[in-house]
Design a protein around this motif. Structure first.
Motif, mmCIF file in Angstrom:
data_model
loop_
_atom_site.group_PDB
_atom_site.id
_atom_site.type_symbol
_atom_site.label_atom_id
_atom_site.label_comp_id
_atom_site.label_asym_id
_atom_site.label_seq_id
_atom_site.Cartn_x
_atom_site.Cartn_y
_atom_site.Cartn_z
ATOM 1 N N GLY A 45 0.702 -1.370 -0.032
ATOM 2 C CA GLY A 45 -0.222 0.162 0.196
ATOM 3 C C GLY A 45 1.103 1.008 -0.223
ATOM 4 O O GLY A 45 0.244 2.384 -0.707
ATOM 5 N N ALA A 46 1.930 1.175 0.885
ATOM 6 C CA ALA A 46 2.413 2.371 0.959
ATOM 7 C C ALA A 46 3.181 2.580 -0.430
ATOM 8 O O ALA A 46 3.458 3.871 -1.108
ATOM 9 C CB ALA A 46 3.992 2.075 1.629
ATOM 10 N N ARG A 47 4.111 1.515 -1.234
ATOM 11 C CA ARG A 47 4.459 1.894 -2.412
ATOM 12 C C ARG A 47 3.553 2.254 -3.457
ATOM 13 O O ARG A 47 3.771 2.846 -4.330
ATOM 14 C CB ARG A 47 5.046 0.148 -2.814
ATOM 15 C CG ARG A 47 6.675 -0.060 -2.276
ATOM 16 C CD ARG A 47 6.563 -0.951 -3.019
ATOM 17 N NE ARG A 47 5.807 -2.068 -3.291
ATOM 18 C CZ ARG A 47 6.538 -3.102 -1.737
ATOM 19 N NH1 ARG A 47 6.705 -2.890 -1.172
ATOM 20 N NH2 ARG A 47 5.174 -4.282 -2.362
ATOM 21 N N LEU A 48 2.314 2.014 -3.075
ATOM 22 C CA LEU A 48 0.875 2.472 -4.460
ATOM 23 C C LEU A 48 0.552 3.654 -4.289
ATOM 24 O O LEU A 48 0.191 4.549 -4.911
ATOM 25 C CB LEU A 48 -0.198 1.033 -4.159
ATOM 26 C CG LEU A 48 -0.798 1.691 -4.765
ATOM 27 C CD1 LEU A 48 -1.243 1.855 -6.256
ATOM 28 C CD2 LEU A 48 -2.768 1.032 -4.746
ATOM 29 N N ALA A 49 0.366 4.016 -2.790
ATOM 30 C CA ALA A 49 0.691 5.417 -2.348
ATOM 31 C C ALA A 49 1.702 6.095 -3.191
ATOM 32 O O ALA A 49 1.725 7.908 -3.470
ATOM 33 C CB ALA A 49 0.437 5.304 -1.102
ATOM 34 N N LEU A 50 2.826 5.809 -3.043
ATOM 35 C CA LEU A 50 4.462 6.590 -3.039
ATOM 36 C C LEU A 50 3.995 6.581 -4.272
ATOM 37 O O LEU A 50 4.768 8.033 -5.121
ATOM 38 C CB LEU A 50 5.186 5.336 -2.920
ATOM 39 C CG LEU A 50 6.661 6.521 -3.735
ATOM 40 C CD1 LEU A 50 6.909 8.084 -2.190
ATOM 41 C CD2 LEU A 50 7.962 5.835 -2.867
ATOM 42 N N ALA A 51 3.582 5.393 -5.022
ATOM 43 C CA ALA A 51 3.768 6.262 -6.822
ATOM 44 C C ALA A 51 2.446 7.818 -7.052
ATOM 45 O O ALA A 51 3.095 7.789 -8.129
ATOM 46 C CB ALA A 51 3.300 5.054 -7.561
ATOM 47 N N GLN A 92 2.710 14.525 -7.832
ATOM 48 C CA GLN A 92 3.817 15.003 -8.558
ATOM 49 C C GLN A 92 4.220 15.840 -9.939
ATOM 50 O O GLN A 92 4.654 17.202 -10.197
ATOM 51 C CB GLN A 92 4.768 15.062 -7.252
ATOM 52 C CG GLN A 92 4.670 14.980 -6.063
ATOM 53 C CD GLN A 92 6.259 14.890 -4.868
ATOM 54 O OE1 GLN A 92 7.041 14.379 -5.230
ATOM 55 N NE2 GLN A 92 5.859 14.405 -3.680
ATOM 56 N N ALA A 93 4.438 14.009 -10.334
ATOM 57 C CA ALA A 93 4.735 14.836 -12.033
ATOM 58 C C ALA A 93 3.806 16.026 -12.937
ATOM 59 O O ALA A 93 3.750 16.493 -13.896
ATOM 60 C CB ALA A 93 4.776 13.264 -12.476
ATOM 61 N N ASP A 94 2.302 14.994 -12.380
ATOM 62 C CA ASP A 94 0.979 16.181 -13.162
ATOM 63 C C ASP A 94 0.945 17.676 -12.655
ATOM 64 O O ASP A 94 0.576 18.936 -13.273
ATOM 65 C CB ASP A 94 -0.294 15.033 -12.542
ATOM 66 C CG ASP A 94 0.081 14.151 -12.978
ATOM 67 O OD1 ASP A 94 0.546 14.065 -14.163
ATOM 68 O OD2 ASP A 94 -1.176 13.234 -12.808
ATOM 69 N N ALA A 95 1.310 17.728 -11.324
ATOM 70 C CA ALA A 95 1.479 19.253 -10.503
ATOM 71 C C ALA A 95 2.676 19.599 -11.226
ATOM 72 O O ALA A 95 2.179 20.986 -11.489
ATOM 73 C CB ALA A 95 1.584 19.368 -9.776
ATOM 74 N N HIS A 96 3.772 18.915 -11.617
ATOM 75 C CA HIS A 96 5.044 19.639 -12.241
ATOM 76 C C HIS A 96 4.498 20.275 -13.770
ATOM 77 O O HIS A 96 4.963 21.932 -13.461
ATOM 78 C CB HIS A 96 5.996 19.479 -12.075
ATOM 79 C CG HIS A 96 7.712 19.531 -12.423
ATOM 80 N ND1 HIS A 96 8.262 20.546 -11.817
ATOM 81 C CD2 HIS A 96 8.102 19.217 -13.708
ATOM 82 C CE1 HIS A 96 8.568 21.091 -12.934
ATOM 83 N NE2 HIS A 96 8.491 20.301 -13.546
ATOM 84 N N GLY A 97 4.170 19.287 -13.861
ATOM 85 C CA GLY A 97 3.512 19.481 -15.540
ATOM 86 C C GLY A 97 2.401 21.184 -15.514
ATOM 87 O O GLY A 97 2.455 22.032 -16.478
#
Length: 253
Positions: A26-32, A38-43
């Motif tokens: 779950g943590a890995r999924l949440a991190l992904a 973050q990538a979308d927000a940066h774009g």
């Protein structure tokens, strides 16, 4: 019992490991998902910055256009102000010319333009010539010549006609008043004559009656005597006086 406890611990460890594995997944999924967000927000941020940069350029262009239009507006306002000042100056010059025409020539501006405007044909200077179109230079020379001739004549009263008309009207009024006075005098003389005639008639009749009664009463008061009344000026009944004569009886007076 020891084996049962060991088995229970083993089961608990297995269950804990399963939970830890699930938590890690779950943590890995949440991190992904967070990384994707973050990538979308940066774009989106980059797109927003690019859009803001583009709008900043448009804003600069708009501001530059506004400055250009403001400068053009200032020029137009200045030109309009200059035109208004020029119109005011021309209007003042026209008013001065109209006032001068009225003062020096006794002619209103409208009549002056209607009779001598540039669109009106210039009448001939001498008999036998034809009217010509308006030529400023020619008319200025004619005006200068006429001004010299006018100066030679001396100062002319531009209100002479108005003053003559006023005097003529005054003369007619006085003549009418004089005729009224003459008629009134004739009427008064007629009335006076009628009154004088009536006074003479009444006075003459009264004097005759009085003189007759005087003689009668005197004879009664002084039997044998004589008394009478006499007019001092019998030909002028209005200015005459009255005298009386009395002669007592037995007296020669």
């Amino acid at each position: 019992q020891a084996a049962a406890r060991a088995l229970a611990r083993s089961r608990r460890r297995a269950a804990g490991a399963a939970v830890a594995s699930a938590v890690a997944d779950g943590a890995r999924l949440a991190l992904a998902r967070i990384e994707k967000s973050q990538a979308d927000a940066h774009g989106e941020r980059q797109q927003a910055e690019q859009a803001s940069h583009g709008r900043g350029g448009e804003l600069k262009a708009v501001r530059a256009r506004i400055r250009e239009l403001s400068e053009e507006l200032d020029k137009v306002v200045g030109s309009a102000h200059g035109a208004e000042m020029a119109r005011a100056t021309r209007r003042m010059q026209l008013e001065q010319i109209a006032a001068r025409a009225a003062e020096e020539f006794g002619v209103e501006a409208a009549a002056l333009i209607g009779e001598y405007g540039p669109e009106v044909a210039v009448p001939p200077a001498e008999d036998g010539q034809l009217a010509t179109a308006y030529d400023r230079a020619v008319q200025e020379r004619r005006a200068q010549l006429a001004q010299r001739q006018l100066d030679q004549l001396g100062k002319v009263n531009p209100l002479a006609l108005e003053e003559f008309a006023a005097l003529e009207e005054r003369h007619a009024f006085l003549v009418a008043q004089l005729e009224d006075l003459k008629k009134t005098r004739r009427d008064l003389l007629t009335v006076i004559k009628e009154v004088d005639d009536r006074v003479q008639q009444v006075f003459g009749s009264a004097f005759e009656d009085t003189a007759r009664e005087f003689e009668r009463i005197f004879g009664l008061l002084f039997p044998g005597g004589e008394g009478r009344l006499l007019l001092t000026e019998p030909d002028d009944m209005l200015a005459t006086g009255i005298d009386f004569e009395a002669r007592p009886p037995g007296k020669k007076v």
